[in-house]
Design a protein around this motif. Structure first.
Motif, PDB file in Angstrom:
ATOM      1  N   SER A   1      -8.198-120.366 100.878  1.00 12.68           N
ATOM      2  CA  SER A   1      -9.616-119.910 100.831  1.00 12.68           C
ATOM      3  C   SER A   1      -9.710-118.730 101.557  1.00 12.68           C
ATOM      4  O   SER A   1     -10.772-117.845 101.376  1.00 12.68           O
ATOM      5  CB  SER A   1     -10.738-120.975 100.979  1.00 12.68           C
ATOM      6  N   GLU A   2      -8.932-118.671 102.700  1.00 15.47           N
ATOM      7  CA  GLU A   2      -8.941-117.180 103.520  1.00 15.47           C
ATOM      8  C   GLU A   2      -8.625-116.220 102.910  1.00 15.47           C
ATOM      9  O   GLU A   2      -9.103-114.848 102.871  1.00 15.47           O
ATOM     10  CB  GLU A   2      -8.443-117.633 104.810  1.00 15.47           C
ATOM     11  N   ARG A   3      -7.363-116.233 102.280  1.00 14.97           N
ATOM     12  CA  ARG A   3      -6.740-115.123 101.763  1.00 14.97           C
ATOM     13  C   ARG A   3      -5.370-115.508 100.951  1.00 14.97           C
ATOM     14  O   ARG A   3      -5.015-116.725 101.299  1.00 14.97           O
ATOM     15  CB  ARG A   3      -6.296-113.931 102.704  1.00 14.97           C
ATOM     16  N   PRO A   4      -4.637-114.809  99.990  1.00 12.32           N
ATOM     17  CA  PRO A   4      -3.472-115.239  99.566  1.00 12.32           C
ATOM     18  C   PRO A   4      -2.381-115.506 100.689  1.00 12.32           C
ATOM     19  O   PRO A   4      -2.640-114.681 101.852  1.00 12.32           O
ATOM     20  CB  PRO A   4      -2.980-114.136  98.561  1.00 12.32           C
ATOM     21  N   HIS A   5      -1.422-116.325 100.411  1.00 15.61           N
ATOM     22  CA  HIS A   5      -0.402-116.625 101.538  1.00 15.61           C
ATOM     23  C   HIS A   5       0.894-116.572 101.031  1.00 15.61           C
ATOM     24  O   HIS A   5       1.221-116.902  99.845  1.00 15.61           O
ATOM     25  CB  HIS A   5      -0.658-117.917 102.211  1.00 15.61           C
TER      26      HIS A   5
ATOM     27  N   GLU B   1       3.531-114.715  96.475  1.00 11.95           N
ATOM     28  CA  GLU B   1       2.261-114.846  97.014  1.00 11.95           C
ATOM     29  C   GLU B   1       1.389-116.051  96.530  1.00 11.95           C
ATOM     30  O   GLU B   1       1.784-116.006  95.138  1.00 11.95           O
ATOM     31  CB  GLU B   1       1.425-113.650  97.135  1.00 11.95           C
TER      32      GLU B   1
ATOM     33  N   ALA C   1      -2.310-117.700  95.673  1.00  6.28           N
ATOM     34  CA  ALA C   1      -3.701-117.432  95.969  1.00  6.28           C
ATOM     35  C   ALA C   1      -4.556-118.670  95.246  1.00  6.28           C
ATOM     36  O   ALA C   1      -4.090-119.222  94.086  1.00  6.28           O
ATOM     37  CB  ALA C   1      -4.156-116.023  95.531  1.00  6.28           C
TER      38      ALA C   1
ATOM     39  N   ARG D   1     -11.311-122.025  93.399  1.00  2.00           N
ATOM     40  CA  ARG D   1     -12.423-121.610  94.398  1.00  2.00           C
ATOM     41  C   ARG D   1     -13.533-122.821  94.263  1.00  2.00           C
ATOM     42  O   ARG D   1     -14.414-123.211  95.079  1.00  2.00           O
ATOM     43  CB  ARG D   1     -12.869-120.451  94.112  1.00  2.00           C
TER      44      ARG D   1
END
Length: 125
Positions: free
Chosen positions: A18-22, A65, A67, A73
């Motif tokens: 939820s913060e950013r792609p990892h 990555e 996401a 979401r």
């Protein structure tokens, strides 16, 4: 579907994404108690369910990555509500656990010939 969104690994992965792609390695470091095998299984399941996207970039070594998708979401609201509920009731839950564990110890102490140590030493059921 409840099995997926209800397991602790999926919830942790969703919250991190939820913060950013990892990248996989970032997720693995952020959730230090998860094995690589379980993280792989969790990510594959979340991708299959459409909650997470997997993007592979044509680099050497290959960069991948993960996401949240738009569908993923939509899961953030219910997870946040559950997190708020848990925070509000954490003290009551801990007190209930202590009472329950003490009752189990007391019950086992009442058995003849039984010596019981701390709850952590109780046999698994």
């Amino acid at each position: 579907m409840l099995d997926r969104v209800g397991d602790k690994w999926s919830v942790l992965v969703v919250m991190l994404l939820s913060e950013r792609p990892h990248r996989f390695s970032e997720l693995n470091r952020a959730i230090d108690t998860i094995s690589q095998r379980m993280l792989t299984f969790t990510l594959r399941a979340l991708v299959r369910d459409g909650l997470v996207s997997r993007t592979a970039y044509p680099t050497v070594p290959q960069k991948v990555e993960y996401a949240l998708t738009d569908l993923g979401r939509t899961l953030l609201g219910p997870i946040r509500v559950l997190d708020e509920w848990a925070g509000e009731h954490l003290d009551a839950i801990r007190a209930s656990r202590r009472r329950h564990d003490q009752a189990v110890i007391d019950e086992l102490d009442d058995l003849p010939g039984q010596a019981v140590g701390p709850v952590s030493e109780l046999p698994a059921r």
